[in-house]
Design a protein around this motif. Structure first.
Motif, mmCIF file in Angstrom:
data_model
loop_
_atom_site.group_PDB
_atom_site.id
_atom_site.type_symbol
_atom_site.label_atom_id
_atom_site.label_comp_id
_atom_site.label_asym_id
_atom_site.label_seq_id
_atom_site.Cartn_x
_atom_site.Cartn_y
_atom_site.Cartn_z
ATOM 1 N N LEU A 11 0.875 -1.185 0.000
ATOM 2 C CA LEU A 11 0.000 0.000 0.000
ATOM 3 C C LEU A 11 0.906 1.228 0.000
ATOM 4 O O LEU A 11 1.409 1.630 1.048
ATOM 5 C CB LEU A 11 -0.883 -0.016 1.256
ATOM 6 N N ALA A 16 -4.325 3.899 -1.332
ATOM 7 C CA ALA A 16 -4.247 2.453 -1.578
ATOM 8 C C ALA A 16 -4.893 1.676 -0.427
ATOM 9 O O ALA A 16 -5.574 0.664 -0.637
ATOM 10 C CB ALA A 16 -2.794 2.028 -1.768
ATOM 11 N N THR A 17 -4.696 2.169 0.791
ATOM 12 C CA THR A 17 -5.333 1.543 1.960
ATOM 13 C C THR A 17 -6.854 1.684 1.855
ATOM 14 O O THR A 17 -7.603 0.739 2.143
ATOM 15 C CB THR A 17 -4.819 2.208 3.255
ATOM 16 N N ALA A 19 -8.569 1.980 -0.875
ATOM 17 C CA ALA A 19 -9.059 1.126 -1.959
ATOM 18 C C ALA A 19 -9.177 -0.324 -1.476
ATOM 19 O O ALA A 19 -10.149 -1.028 -1.806
ATOM 20 C CB ALA A 19 -8.121 1.223 -3.162
ATOM 21 N N PRO A 157 -5.306 -6.046 -5.578
ATOM 22 C CA PRO A 157 -5.638 -4.816 -6.318
ATOM 23 C C PRO A 157 -5.934 -5.112 -7.786
ATOM 24 O O PRO A 157 -5.426 -6.049 -8.322
ATOM 25 C CB PRO A 157 -4.373 -3.962 -6.206
#
Ligand SMILES: Nc1ncnc2c1ncn2[C@@H]1O[C@H](COP(=O)(O)OP(=O)(O)OP(=O)(O)O)[C@@H](O)[C@H]1O
Ligand SMILES: [Mg+2]
Length: 157
Positions: A11, A16-17, A19, A157
């Motif tokens: 991340l 990103a965390t 997401a 992801p």
């Protein structure tokens, strides 16, 4: 090949965390426990906040850290696959008997997100998803996920 039972995700930043938290919210179901490990400031509350906002379809939802209240409950709209979620911060607790007093059993009907889950001792659900956040350089974190056989693959992801 055996299904994956653990997953490492890099991340690079808070987005990103968030997401990852949104993917979690899509896959979570009533009765799920998500246990958040990692040192002070790792991002456990940030991940839980993004999860609850995604589940509530409300990016402005007020999600205070339960540092002092120890638990915060959330009612979620019909769009979520679960009606109720509880966010626990067990840092200040001595042990599992105090967790029971916070309404653990009732909370388990919905989704529970738990910071400092070592305090759960024997109450830690066998089928929980465990997420360890390890701070790296700057905003970067490594998330190590274990559990959720059959679902964990969909958290990539
Ligand atoms: N990649 C990232 N993921 C999560 N948080 C990040 C990231 N990068 C920076 N941050 C910041 O790090 C801080 C994490 O604080 P947070 O309260 O979520 O930590 P915590 O693990 O809950 O700590 P505590 O154990 O004290 O409850 C926040 O200020 C957040 O904005
Ligand atoms: Mg926290």
């Amino acid at each position: 090949m055996a299904p994956a039972s653990s997953l490492d995700i890099l991340l690079p930043d808070l987005a990103a965390t968030e997401a990852l938290a949104a993917r979690l919210a899509r896959l979570a179901r009533p009765g799920d426990a998500i246990l958040l490990d990692g040192p002070l400031g790792a991002g456990k509350s940030a991940l839980a906040r993004a999860f609850l906002r995604a589940a509530a379809c409300d990016p402005g939802l007020e999600v205070p850290s339960p540092t002092f209240t120890l638990v915060q409950g959330y009612e979620l709209p019909d769009a979520a696959s679960f009606r109720m979620a509880h966010h626990f911060d067990l840092y200040r607790l001595g042990g599992a008997d105090e967790v029971a007093e916070l309404g653990w059993e009732e909370a388990r009907d919905g989704v529970v997100l738990v910071e400092w889950p070592d305090r759960l001792e024997d109450l830690a659900p066998e089928d929980a998803l465990r997420i360890r956040l390890t701070p790296l350089e700057g905003e970067a974190r490594r998330a190590t996920l274990r559990g959720w056989p059959g679902r964990i693959e969909r958290l990539s992801p």
